[in-house]
Design an enzyme around this catalytic site. Structure first.
Site, short mmCIF file in Angstrom:
data_model
loop_
_atom_site.label_atom_id
_atom_site.label_comp_id
_atom_site.label_asym_id
_atom_site.label_seq_id
_atom_site.Cartn_x
_atom_site.Cartn_y
_atom_site.Cartn_z
N HIS A 107 -12.34 11.19 -34.41
CA HIS A 107 -13.44 10.58 -33.65
C HIS A 107 -13.35 10.97 -32.19
CE1 HIS A 107 -10.03 7.79 -33.66
NE2 HIS A 107 -10.39 7.45 -32.43
N HIS A 109 -14.50 9.70 -28.27
CA HIS A 109 -14.90 8.57 -27.43
C HIS A 109 -15.86 9.09 -26.36
CE1 HIS A 109 -11.50 5.83 -28.60
NE2 HIS A 109 -10.91 6.99 -28.88
P1 AMP Z 1 -8.19 5.73 -31.12
O1 AMP Z 1 -7.23 4.72 -30.56
O2 AMP Z 1 -8.43 6.93 -30.28
O3 AMP Z 1 -7.82 6.04 -32.53
O4 AMP Z 1 -9.61 5.03 -31.14
C1 AMP Z 1 -9.98 4.08 -32.06
C2 AMP Z 1 -11.05 3.28 -31.41
O5 AMP Z 1 -11.69 2.54 -32.41
C3 AMP Z 1 -10.53 2.27 -30.38
O6 AMP Z 1 -11.15 2.52 -29.14
C4 AMP Z 1 -10.90 0.92 -30.95
O7 AMP Z 1 -11.32 0.03 -29.96
C5 AMP Z 1 -12.02 1.28 -31.89
N1 AMP Z 1 -12.21 0.42 -33.04
C6 AMP Z 1 -11.27 -0.15 -33.83
N2 AMP Z 1 -11.85 -0.83 -34.83
C7 AMP Z 1 -13.19 -0.69 -34.68
C8 AMP Z 1 -14.33 -1.16 -35.39
N3 AMP Z 1 -14.21 -1.93 -36.47
N4 AMP Z 1 -15.56 -0.81 -34.94
C9 AMP Z 1 -15.69 -0.04 -33.84
N5 AMP Z 1 -14.65 0.43 -33.12
C10 AMP Z 1 -13.42 0.12 -33.54
#
Ligand code: AMP
Length: 145
Positions: A107, A109
């Protein structure tokens, strides 16, 4: 989790893709799904994920999939700019727990920044109000072109 490993089909983004978990959806095409981050580091923090992928991170992804993904990232980033008028926008992604990764489906950001507004810490913020996220998602979706 290290950089190596197998894809977990039970990860939260896989559940969102299958419609098994809720999300404030912004945009979808053949290649990507975009939705609001529920623990935003800034107002309008948006995520873009590949739809047809079992890549845990950028290094795992098939090169031919990446073109559609990065075009989706650019499209959503432009819509975030048009909707929220930030002074700058961070586009980033993390590979491996040591780098800060917490969800193991590739993903990107998209984090809008405003002069004088500090960036929230990654993975350390509070959960956003779902109604506010839905409103932001609609604002950004309206600017997709
Ligand atoms: P990473 O730490 O780069 O793997 O990013 C994962 C991101 O997903 C973090 O910024 C979290 O805040 C976000 N996240 C976790 N669970 C959810 C969810 N259910 N819906 C949307 N974002 C989420």
């Amino acid at each position: 989790m290290s950089l190596d490993g197998t894809y977990d089909h039970g990860n939260i983004f896989a559940k969102i893709l299958r419609g098994e978990a809720p999300s404030a959806r912004v945009f979808e095409d053949d290649h990507v799904l975009s939705f609001m981050d529920v623990f935003p580091q800034a107002r309008g923090h948006t995520l873009v994920i590949p739809k047809h992928s079992v890549a845990r991170n950028l290094l795992d992804e098939e090169p031919q999939v990446l073109a559609g993904v990065i075009l989706g990232v650019q499209r959503v980033t432009r819509a975030v700019r048009a909707a929220l008028n930030p002074d700058g926008i961070v586009v980033t992604q993390f590979n491996g727990a040591t780098a800060g990764q917490t969800v193991y489906h590739l993903h990107f950001h998209i984090i809008p920044r405003w002069d004088g507004v500090a960036l929230g810490r990654h993975g350390a913020g509070g959960m956003a109000d779902p109604a506010e996220l839905t409103a932001l998602a609609q604002q950004i979706a309206a600017k997709i072109s």
